[in-house]
Design an enzyme around this catalytic site. Structure first.
Site, PDB file in Angstrom:
ATOM      1  N   HIS A   9       2.260 -13.387 -66.969  1.00 53.35           N
ATOM      2  CA  HIS A   9       2.284 -12.486 -65.799  1.00 53.35           C
ATOM      3  C   HIS A   9       1.816 -11.082 -66.162  1.00 53.35           C
ATOM      4  O   HIS A   9       1.117 -10.439 -65.390  1.00 53.35           O
ATOM      5  CB  HIS A   9       3.691 -12.461 -65.186  1.00 53.35           C
ATOM      6  CG  HIS A   9       4.766 -12.221 -66.212  1.00 53.35           C
ATOM      7  ND1 HIS A   9       5.161 -13.207 -67.098  1.00 53.35           N
ATOM      8  CD2 HIS A   9       5.478 -11.117 -66.523  1.00 53.35           C
ATOM      9  CE1 HIS A   9       6.097 -12.715 -67.892  1.00 53.35           C
ATOM     10  NE2 HIS A   9       6.295 -11.451 -67.575  1.00 53.35           N
ATOM     11  N   CYS A  67      -1.328 -11.288 -73.127  1.00 55.71           N
ATOM     12  CA  CYS A  67       0.042 -11.027 -72.670  1.00 55.71           C
ATOM     13  C   CYS A  67       0.247  -9.513 -72.755  1.00 55.71           C
ATOM     14  O   CYS A  67      -0.718  -8.779 -72.988  1.00 55.71           O
ATOM     15  CB  CYS A  67       1.082 -11.831 -73.455  1.00 55.71           C
ATOM     16  SG  CYS A  67       1.210 -11.443 -75.202  1.00 55.71           S
ATOM     17  N   THR A  69       1.746  -7.369 -74.924  1.00 56.38           N
ATOM     18  CA  THR A  69       1.376  -6.761 -76.209  1.00 56.38           C
ATOM     19  C   THR A  69       0.293  -7.554 -76.933  1.00 56.38           C
ATOM     20  O   THR A  69      -0.345  -7.037 -77.855  1.00 56.38           O
ATOM     21  CB  THR A  69       2.600  -6.741 -77.149  1.00 56.38           C
ATOM     22  OG1 THR A  69       3.067  -8.094 -77.283  1.00 56.38           O
ATOM     23  CG2 THR A  69       3.714  -5.853 -76.613  1.00 56.38           C
ATOM     24  N   HIS A 100     -15.768 -12.488 -90.216  1.00 57.11           N
ATOM     25  CA  HIS A 100     -15.079 -12.815 -91.469  1.00 57.11           C
ATOM     26  C   HIS A 100     -14.070 -13.947 -91.335  1.00 57.11           C
ATOM     27  O   HIS A 100     -13.818 -14.659 -92.293  1.00 57.11           O
ATOM     28  CB  HIS A 100     -14.346 -11.576 -92.004  1.00 57.11           C
ATOM     29  CG  HIS A 100     -15.277 -10.538 -92.554  1.00 57.11           C
ATOM     30  ND1 HIS A 100     -14.839  -9.477 -93.326  1.00 57.11           N
ATOM     31  CD2 HIS A 100     -16.626 -10.384 -92.445  1.00 57.11           C
ATOM     32  CE1 HIS A 100     -15.875  -8.730 -93.663  1.00 57.11           C
ATOM     33  NE2 HIS A 100     -16.976  -9.245 -93.138  1.00 57.11           N
ATOM     34  N   HIS A 135     -16.509 -15.927 -97.071  1.00 54.73           N
ATOM     35  CA  HIS A 135     -15.450 -16.049 -96.058  1.00 54.73           C
ATOM     36  C   HIS A 135     -15.099 -17.518 -95.789  1.00 54.73           C
ATOM     37  O   HIS A 135     -13.969 -17.820 -95.423  1.00 54.73           O
ATOM     38  CB  HIS A 135     -15.887 -15.365 -94.769  1.00 54.73           C
ATOM     39  CG  HIS A 135     -16.281 -13.938 -94.979  1.00 54.73           C
ATOM     40  ND1 HIS A 135     -15.394 -12.987 -95.424  1.00 54.73           N
ATOM     41  CD2 HIS A 135     -17.480 -13.317 -94.854  1.00 54.73           C
ATOM     42  CE1 HIS A 135     -16.021 -11.833 -95.544  1.00 54.73           C
ATOM     43  NE2 HIS A 135     -17.291 -12.004 -95.216  1.00 54.73           N
TER      44      HIS A 135
END
Ligand code: RB5
Length: 149
Positions: A9, A67, A69, A100, A135
């Site tokens: 949300h 979301c 954060t 990478h 990598h």
């Protein structure tokens, strides 16, 4: 390329705007909105799983999760074998997560960044490719950790 996107949300509005942005600016890519389809409260792990399942089934596709954060979505997504989710709230890490880390899921925090920065982050994530070389062997080491756990 196919791009799967979902949010909770808190990320709903940014997702809604990013879907339009991608459709307008990346005509050679298809965007699949995996929900939610309203800003009613939902649980982010369920949406992380929806996007990651699609990304794993659809070779060479990418995922985007949003979301508040970005933390809950990235923790959830990174529990799934084969997912390399990168929480990038700036352009530099977004580029490097592809070059990478061959990240296959971009995670954004809608309460951390605005729409303008988010579009630049998404643009760089989609346009950058994995560089391979040194990598690649590091990704093999990540796979080894997955197998052990
Ligand atoms: C929802 O309130 C919030 O907890 C969620 O969007 C996210 O930030 C969790 O990591």
């Amino acid at each position: 390329m196919n791009i799967y996107i979902a949010s909770d949300h808190a990320g709903y509005e940014l997702k809604f705007n990013l879907v339009s942005f991608i459709l307008k600016n990346f005509s050679d890519h298809d965007v699949f909105d995996c929900g939610p389809y309203s800003d009613e409260s939902v649980d982010y792990p369920e949406y992380a799983e929806k996007v990651c399942d699609n990304v794993l089934k659809d070779k060479n596709s990418l995922g985007i999760l949003i979301c508040g954060t970005g933390i809950g979505m990235s923790i959830s997504a990174n529990k799934i074998k084969g997912i390399r989710a990168a929480l990038c709230n700036d352009i530099f890490t977004s580029k490097l997560s592809r070059q990478h880390n061959d990240s296959n899921v971009l995670v954004l925090g809608s309460r951390v960044i605005g729409f303008g920065v988010a579009t630049e982050i998404v643009k760089n994530f989609i346009n950058c490719d994995f560089e391979g070389g040194r990598h690649a062997s590091r990704l093999e080491l990540i796979k080894r950790i997955e197998q052990k756990n």
